[in-house]
Design a protein around this motif. Sequence first.
Motif, PDB file in Angstrom:
ATOM      1  N   TRP A  91       0.825  -1.218   0.000  1.00 28.89           N
ATOM      2  CA  TRP A  91       0.000   0.000   0.000  1.00 28.89           C
ATOM      3  C   TRP A  91       0.854   1.261   0.000  1.00 28.89           C
ATOM      4  O   TRP A  91       0.504   2.261  -0.625  1.00 28.89           O
ATOM      5  N   THR A  92       1.979   1.220   0.667  1.00 31.21           N
ATOM      6  CA  THR A  92       2.887   2.369   0.637  1.00 31.21           C
ATOM      7  C   THR A  92       3.387   2.606  -0.782  1.00 31.21           C
ATOM      8  O   THR A  92       3.393   3.741  -1.268  1.00 31.21           O
ATOM      9  N   LYS A  94       0.623   3.995  -2.967  1.00 29.39           N
ATOM     10  CA  LYS A  94       0.362   5.415  -2.681  1.00 29.39           C
ATOM     11  C   LYS A  94       1.414   6.326  -3.314  1.00 29.39           C
ATOM     12  O   LYS A  94       1.144   7.480  -3.595  1.00 29.39           O
ATOM     13  N   ILE A  95       2.612   5.819  -3.518  1.00 27.95           N
ATOM     14  CA  ILE A  95       3.658   6.598  -4.186  1.00 27.95           C
ATOM     15  C   ILE A  95       3.531   6.458  -5.700  1.00 27.95           C
ATOM     16  O   ILE A  95       3.526   7.442  -6.431  1.00 27.95           O
ATOM     17  N   PRO A 116      -0.113   7.943  -7.853  1.00 26.45           N
ATOM     18  CA  PRO A 116      -0.225   9.397  -8.061  1.00 26.45           C
ATOM     19  C   PRO A 116       0.905   9.971  -8.919  1.00 26.45           C
ATOM     20  O   PRO A 116       0.649  10.838  -9.773  1.00 26.45           O
TER      21      PRO A 116
END
Length: 140
Positions: free
Chosen positions: A23-24, A27-28, A31
């Motif tokens: 998930w990290t 998220k990077i 986007p």
Amino acid sequence: MNSKQLIRESFGISFKASNQVTWTLIKIYVPLSILTTFLRHFGFFDWLSPYLYPLMNIMGLPGKASVTILAAFLGNVYAGIATIPALALSPREITILGIIIGFSHSLLIETGILIKLHFTTYKIAFFRIVLGIIAGILAN
């Protein structure tokens, strides 16, 4: 604790940790990938490329690849990687970028941590940038 419980607990811990990392990265990556595509669509790379072309050309890269390098310098390795698909680079150019990013990623974060630990000054960040550029030139 028997072996079944140990295995179950180990998998549970590993699964939870890998989900957090996934998930990290999402998220990077998502986007920045969208932003890079958006910037390319609206001509940002066409505007930026001529300014950075001389340095990028020495490393065998198009000017638009500077966005990948800046993303990795200011963000992290994954920020740089997230910009690559939108740039339509050759395998050779991606390899050169990988070498540069390997030396010069996460400069703000890592330099900040090292300064707080009294291990370094900004000279290390400058050295890593220069080393990355030299590596890019040699890889070309």
